[in-house]
Design a protein around this motif. Sequence first.
Motif, PDB file in Angstrom:
ATOM      1  N   HIS A  35      -3.012 -34.627  -2.979  1.00 18.12           N
ATOM      2  CA  HIS A  35      -4.348 -35.193  -2.817  1.00 18.12           C
ATOM      3  C   HIS A  35      -5.329 -34.377  -3.644  1.00 18.12           C
ATOM      4  O   HIS A  35      -5.348 -33.142  -3.536  1.00 18.12           O
ATOM      5  CB  HIS A  35      -4.794 -35.158  -1.352  1.00 18.12           C
ATOM      6  N   ILE A  48      -8.801 -39.783  -8.829  1.00 16.42           N
ATOM      7  CA  ILE A  48      -8.515 -39.471  -7.427  1.00 16.42           C
ATOM      8  C   ILE A  48      -7.001 -39.484  -7.279  1.00 16.42           C
ATOM      9  O   ILE A  48      -6.311 -40.295  -7.906  1.00 16.42           O
ATOM     10  CB  ILE A  48      -9.206 -40.461  -6.440  1.00 16.42           C
ATOM     11  N   LEU A  50      -4.125 -39.680  -4.386  1.00 14.19           N
ATOM     12  CA  LEU A  50      -3.811 -39.945  -2.978  1.00 14.19           C
ATOM     13  C   LEU A  50      -2.311 -40.121  -2.827  1.00 14.19           C
ATOM     14  O   LEU A  50      -1.698 -40.901  -3.568  1.00 14.19           O
ATOM     15  CB  LEU A  50      -4.513 -41.227  -2.496  1.00 14.19           C
ATOM     16  N   PHE A  90      -2.346 -31.893   1.202  1.00 14.31           N
ATOM     17  CA  PHE A  90      -3.286 -32.086   2.312  1.00 14.31           C
ATOM     18  C   PHE A  90      -2.569 -32.278   3.638  1.00 14.31           C
ATOM     19  O   PHE A  90      -1.674 -33.120   3.759  1.00 14.31           O
ATOM     20  CB  PHE A  90      -4.174 -33.295   2.020  1.00 14.31           C
ATOM     21  N   SER A 123     -10.892 -29.248   2.489  1.00 12.31           N
ATOM     22  CA  SER A 123     -10.464 -30.530   1.936  1.00 12.31           C
ATOM     23  C   SER A 123     -10.753 -31.585   2.986  1.00 12.31           C
ATOM     24  O   SER A 123     -10.564 -31.325   4.172  1.00 12.31           O
ATOM     25  CB  SER A 123      -8.952 -30.538   1.668  1.00 12.31           C
ATOM     26  N   ARG A 125     -10.568 -36.022   3.982  1.00 13.23           N
ATOM     27  CA  ARG A 125     -10.212 -37.414   3.680  1.00 13.23           C
ATOM     28  C   ARG A 125     -10.865 -38.297   4.730  1.00 13.23           C
ATOM     29  O   ARG A 125     -10.810 -37.998   5.928  1.00 13.23           O
ATOM     30  CB  ARG A 125      -8.692 -37.566   3.737  1.00 13.23           C
ATOM     31  N   HIS A 127     -11.149 -42.394   5.928  1.00 11.96           N
ATOM     32  CA  HIS A 127     -10.618 -43.746   5.708  1.00 11.96           C
ATOM     33  C   HIS A 127     -11.250 -44.719   6.694  1.00 11.96           C
ATOM     34  O   HIS A 127     -11.412 -44.400   7.871  1.00 11.96           O
ATOM     35  CB  HIS A 127      -9.097 -43.788   5.848  1.00 11.96           C
ATOM     36  N   THR A 169     -10.726 -45.289   0.889  1.00  8.51           N
ATOM     37  CA  THR A 169     -10.470 -43.882   1.219  1.00  8.51           C
ATOM     38  C   THR A 169     -11.317 -42.985   0.332  1.00  8.51           C
ATOM     39  O   THR A 169     -11.435 -43.225  -0.875  1.00  8.51           O
ATOM     40  CB  THR A 169      -8.972 -43.543   0.999  1.00  8.51           C
ATOM     41  N   PHE A 171     -11.660 -38.984  -0.767  1.00 10.67           N
ATOM     42  CA  PHE A 171     -11.031 -37.658  -0.702  1.00 10.67           C
ATOM     43  C   PHE A 171     -11.829 -36.685  -1.551  1.00 10.67           C
ATOM     44  O   PHE A 171     -12.352 -37.058  -2.604  1.00 10.67           O
ATOM     45  CB  PHE A 171      -9.567 -37.673  -1.172  1.00 10.67           C
ATOM     46  N   LEU A 189     -16.733 -35.518  -3.791  1.00 13.40           N
ATOM     47  CA  LEU A 189     -15.884 -36.545  -3.196  1.00 13.40           C
ATOM     48  C   LEU A 189     -15.694 -37.738  -4.132  1.00 13.40           C
ATOM     49  O   LEU A 189     -16.651 -38.175  -4.784  1.00 13.40           O
ATOM     50  CB  LEU A 189     -16.535 -37.048  -1.895  1.00 13.40           C
TER      51      LEU A 189
END
Lengths: 249, 249
Positions: A35, A48, A50, A90, A123, A125, A127, A169, A171, A189
Amino acid sequence: MAPNEIYQYSIVTALLDGVAENGLPLTDLLKHGDHGLGTFRHLEGEMIVLDGIVYQMRSDGSVTAVDLPSASASKQTETAVAPFAMITHFQPAQSTQAVLSDKADLHSLVAFLLPEAHNVYLSFRIHGRFRSITVRTVGGQTKPHEGLTEVGAHQTSNTFEEDPPIEGTIFGFRSPAYMQNVSVAGDHLHFISADRRKGGHLLALVSDGEVTVEVAPAYKFHLELPAHDDEFNDAQLQGDSEAIAAVEG
Amino acid sequence: MAPNEIYQYSIVTALLDGVAENGLPLTDLLKHGDHGLGTFRHLEGEMIVLDGIVYQMRSDGSVTAVDLPSASASKQTETAVAPFAMITHFQPAQSTQAVLSDKADLHSLVAFLLPEAHNVYLSFRIHGRFRSITVRTVGGQTKPHEGLTEVGAHQTSNTFEEDPPIEGTIFGFRSPAYMQNVSVAGDHLHFISADRRKGGHLLALVSDGEVTVEVAPAYKFHLELPAHDDEFNDAQLQGDSEAIAAVEG
């Protein structure tokens, strides 16, 4: 690297100085995490990462999963490089549901979730569905060494306010203030939609009800600096906190 | 860690804020290298690490090799910790003989030896005889959280101008300007005499004829931040470039 340790290639100050001709091959980047975020050669859009997949989000609105060469392929096929990137394996330490009315809400929520991690990297995330998401995507350098501030002047901004609300999402990382010039101090971000068709560098958000917020502290930070890279070696790298905040905030 | 990668525990800004109650056990520090520098709990003197031996150089003029517990000993015997340290497995990339009339000579020589390493970390070691060496040693905190600037106000300075000229070793790091607040931007060097009886943080030098200068670039920098350390977590860590230069320059 253990979970949540952060690996960073180059420094944000180098991007400000337009050091974006070379970079870390993406296959190497992915050895250090699943991530992350960053940018591409010549600042061609936002990155990004993921679940180990690298997405390139360009200023023309296109989003593509970057097709990386297999390990057996020739080294010469690796044209995808990151002149700047941060990545981690992550593993959320805290998770919660929350309504977010703006980025400031997110900032205070994360500080609340991890009070013992004031002065370290984080870090996180997020969603869920969003009533409004605003992102920008840099359009790439128009000449060699063009700095991030100039490239940012011709970036594209997009606000997604859809019916039904856009799902996606976010991250990114929170970097301590003392790492300004190296990382981006504060929250940095990137967003990508669930259908992987829209995204960019997150500027603003309003959640549609509750979204899932997952966060982890990072006590170990690994910095790789460009080697055998004349552009990096010749850069002034004076740093400019206001410019970083203006273009990456 | 590969040769010449640098491992750092905590940040110099935390020392400025007096965060020196806890630290990395020295046995852990030595897992990351054999040459380095730092300080001890409560800023009790200067640390230099040469060939895997940690020396503590105190303001009373004493120098001692720190006696570390063996791996089989109880964890509780480990009282020696570094609230700040930098260490590397030093492997010279360039070596030369040079006459040094001051620290500025050293600065330009090292830049000359490694022109491709303008914007990265360097490690260097100098060995030989010196007509004059000036060092200082901090005397330790007189109260909890006392900052480095205040501790530095009651440090001891010593100039060694002996006959025959003092023989010894200097080891330290050059950190890029953009790492101010994290490391010490510029040259940060500690000295210890060949008889291991004198030393400290290097302020000035004049070599006695030629000395050996060995240098290596570092493209990978690993930062470990204090975890479970309320003093670090509560610190302001605003940073102060002038204060760092005044006390560590």
